[in-house]
Each structure stands twice: as C-alpha cells, then as structure tokens.
Design an enzyme around this catalytic site. Sequence first.
Site, PDB file in Angstrom:
ATOM      1  N   HIS A  30      31.648  34.583  43.769  1.00  0.00           N
ATOM      2  CA  HIS A  30      33.085  34.338  43.637  1.00  0.00           C
ATOM      3  C   HIS A  30      33.526  33.055  44.348  1.00  0.00           C
ATOM      4  O   HIS A  30      34.701  32.871  44.615  1.00  0.00           O
ATOM      5  CB  HIS A  30      33.910  35.551  44.098  1.00  0.00           C
ATOM      6  CG  HIS A  30      33.557  36.109  45.435  1.00  0.00           C
ATOM      7  ND1 HIS A  30      33.296  37.456  45.621  1.00  0.00           N
ATOM      8  CD2 HIS A  30      33.413  35.545  46.649  1.00  0.00           C
ATOM      9  CE1 HIS A  30      33.026  37.675  46.900  1.00  0.00           C
ATOM     10  NE2 HIS A  30      33.099  36.532  47.537  1.00  0.00           N
ATOM     11  N   HIS A  71      38.736  38.848  43.533  1.00  0.00           N
ATOM     12  CA  HIS A  71      37.419  38.949  44.178  1.00  0.00           C
ATOM     13  C   HIS A  71      37.396  39.945  45.327  1.00  0.00           C
ATOM     14  O   HIS A  71      36.327  40.237  45.861  1.00  0.00           O
ATOM     15  CB  HIS A  71      36.965  37.582  44.682  1.00  0.00           C
ATOM     16  CG  HIS A  71      37.393  37.229  46.071  1.00  0.00           C
ATOM     17  ND1 HIS A  71      38.721  37.177  46.459  1.00  0.00           N
ATOM     18  CD2 HIS A  71      36.671  36.898  47.180  1.00  0.00           C
ATOM     19  CE1 HIS A  71      38.797  36.836  47.728  1.00  0.00           C
ATOM     20  NE2 HIS A  71      37.573  36.660  48.204  1.00  0.00           N
TER      21      HIS A  71
END
Length: 488
Positions: A320, A411
């Site tokens: 991420h 995320h």
Amino acid sequence: MELIEESPHRYRIPAHGAMRVPGVVFASRALLTDARQALQQVVNVATLPGIVGASYAMPDVHWGYGFPIGGVAATDVADGGVVSPGGVGFDISCGVRLLAADTGADAFRRALPAVMDGLDRAIPRGAGPGGVWRLTGPGQLERILSGGSRYAVEEGYGEARDLTRCEDGGAVADADTGQVGPRARERGLAQVGSLGSGNHFLEVQRVDEVYDAVAADAFGIAAGQICVMIHCGSRGVGHQICTDHVRAMDRAMPRHGITVPDRQLACAPVDSPEGRDYLGAMAAAANYGRANRQLLSDAARRVFRRAAGVRLSLVYDVSHNLAKIESHPVAGPGTDTVAGAETGNRPTEGERRRLCVHRKGATRAFPPGHPDLPEDLREAGQPVLIPGTMGTASYVLAGVPGGGAFASTCHGAGRVLSRHQAARETTGAQVRDRLEAAGIAVRPRSLRGLSEETPEAYKDVTEVVAASEGAGLCRTVARLVPLGVVKG
C-alpha cells in the site's frame, strides 16, 4: 477551502488556484474530523504536472510527508507526468500479507500460548538491525533487491504457490539496483526478515464473520479459521532510498521547470533520468519489502508447525506504498472520473493512457476479470487486506468493477493521534492489561511501543471499511479479530 458533499461518501474540492484537477475525498463526515491538514495536502497534490482525473483521498486519510497518507494520484507519462517519492513514502512497499491455517479456532486454542511464545522468540523486531536471514554479503542483498520473494523462495524460504498469491508474482520488474546507494545497502544487509517498529505487527487472528462466501472460498478463508496477518515494509532500505531521491529531485526540479507548493512534493518527469532512477530504486526497495514478508512468513510457518502441528497457506500479499506504471482509461478534460467511475449514476468512458499511479497508504484493488490477477482469483477480484488496530478487527475486501480512483481503496484505520500524543494518553502496561483482559495475547518489543499504538490513536477501522464500500471502491469479504499480537 470549499468541500462539497456530492454523496454520503464522496466529497469534492473544486479546482482553484494552481490546482490542475479537483480533489475527491471518499469518507464520511465523522472520518473527516480534524482532517484539514491532510485535505490541504490533497490540494497540493492536485498541482503536480501531468496529473489526471483528480487528487484522491481514501477514508483513512491523514497528514503525511508531501502526499497525505491515504492519497492516490496518477500522472500521464506521455504528457510530462511526474513521479514523486512523497507519493510513495519512506516505507516503500509497506504492505500486508495474510496466511490461512488448516485449523479452526476451537482446535487451536490450547496451542495459542506456545505459538505466541514461539513467535516472540522467532520474529525480529524493533527499530535497529536484526533479521531472520543473516546475509553472507552484498551479493545476496543484490539478489534480494532484484528478485524479491522469488529469490527468498528459491533459497528455501517458502513454496512456489506463495509467488502466485503475491502481487507482481513476488517481485517488481525493472528494479535498478545500481540506483540503491551505499547507505541504503548498509542498512539493508542487517534487517531482512524483520518487522521493524511503529504500527508494524504480526497478528494471530480468527475469521470472525464472512460476508461474501464465494469470494472467501476463492481466497481460501472460512468462518472460524485461524489466520496470520503480517504488516511491514522495506525497513531502512526504503527509508534511505526515499531520502536520497527526494534530494536528487529537489535539485533537478528547476532544470525541468517544475515548481511545487511544498518541497516534500519534489518530483521529476517519469521519463527523465531522475524519474527513471527513482522508479528503479523504488522497485528494488519493493522487492526487499516482498522478501521481508516472505521471510517472516517462513518463520511463522516454522513456529506453527512446531508448536501446533498447523500449516499456513498464503492468501495474498499486497503493498500500500508504491508508484506503478499502469494502463487506465482516462475521461476527458473537466471531469475527475476514470472509466467505470460514477458521475451521478452513469459510468464514463475515456481513452486508455499509460499512467504513473501513486498509492500512498492506499491499496490496489483490481476488479474481477483483471488480467494481472492470478487465475484462481480472477473471478472473485483482487484480495485487499486491511489491518485494524490492536484489540479491534481487520478486514479482507475485494476489488469491484468500476471502483474508481484508478482501482484503489483504503489501507487501514488511519492515525488520529501522533505517537507522542498517544503515549501521553496511556501507558504500555495499561494497553497490555486491557488487551489481555479481552483474551488477546500480547508480545511487545517494548511497552512504549504499545502505548504509541493504542487503539485510540486510530480511526474506527469498521467505519473506514464501510465508507470505502459505500463509496463503491471495494466490497467486504470477511472480518478478522485478533487472538495474539507480536509488536515491534
């Protein structure tokens, strides 16, 4: 700044001043409390040369270095689009890996204390050196930087199936190890196969609830199953590469005629020498991060096998913090949408362009049918792994058709308190006692680290996930709750 609510989970910051595109924020009203600093960064990112669509923010958005954490931006490579290390961050390829055990929680319960004690001994963590793999020298580091998880598996730290369930097959292409400086190499030699510190962790979890049984079955998870989630990145290698290339780009911007509102947004055209150098070094750091999680997986597997007779299989591994060259349809001028994203209720179409997609604190979420997904996952869509906070929950999501924001979603929970603020709010001993009273075994490197990561330092991960799904960025597959936490 003007913030217009377009729908319950979508806000627009109209383009003004030097902004080349609008800002689009996916969130709820509650999640935007105290987000003004981060929203100003959304505005700043919208000024980058070559940016297309919009400067996006995910529901877990909060202030970061240059880009907000939870920021997504894509630039058109053919139109002078830039790459910015601030759009990736210092922990390059920080990401999440989920492994599923061949046992349920009831059968595993008695083995949990022995497993946690074994993990406590086996998982290196903390800010300094120390790792699972003691490298023999620069040659092995070079192969990690170029080969990622693939090299780790070749050396016996995993199994072939791990690579098919890892983003990019376990290694990012086009790594240029020649752009990794001596200080980054020095730091990398002693840290491969370690959690690090901060919000990084290894958790033993139970699948608490399944919302999409078909996708869960494809991913290999079921209600009541034991899982292991690992959250970490590229350690000192990524941090040093970011530091080195921010400096290089800061020096190069005048030569390219680029000005930015914040020096932390230092950037260079993707096709410039500085842009290519950074992308090559970033890919090398990403491979280090993949190998790092691969080695920690192998260490966890050994503990589970020895202490509980349990086998762990990889569900997925995804980053991420990364910038990637991808092809996406881009709608025409004057709109913030990409093909498949919603304007009202109507999907827009656009020309497919070669883009540099920055995802910082945001996860790639490719839809069902995407050719880059493994064949056994293609029909369900890409697994998206969302770590929560200690004592709460984590989630498994999946990509959806027309998700928007260049196929990206949240995320994690997103910080609301700095580490110093969190440590002033509570002590590590109080956090440990509260978790253990809830039946969660805790193995910290330090009590200070526990206090800095108290759940109150973060947004409500369930609300973040609900806003992401409500905005049409993903769908929820399963909820996981912690049974044991190993912290840096």
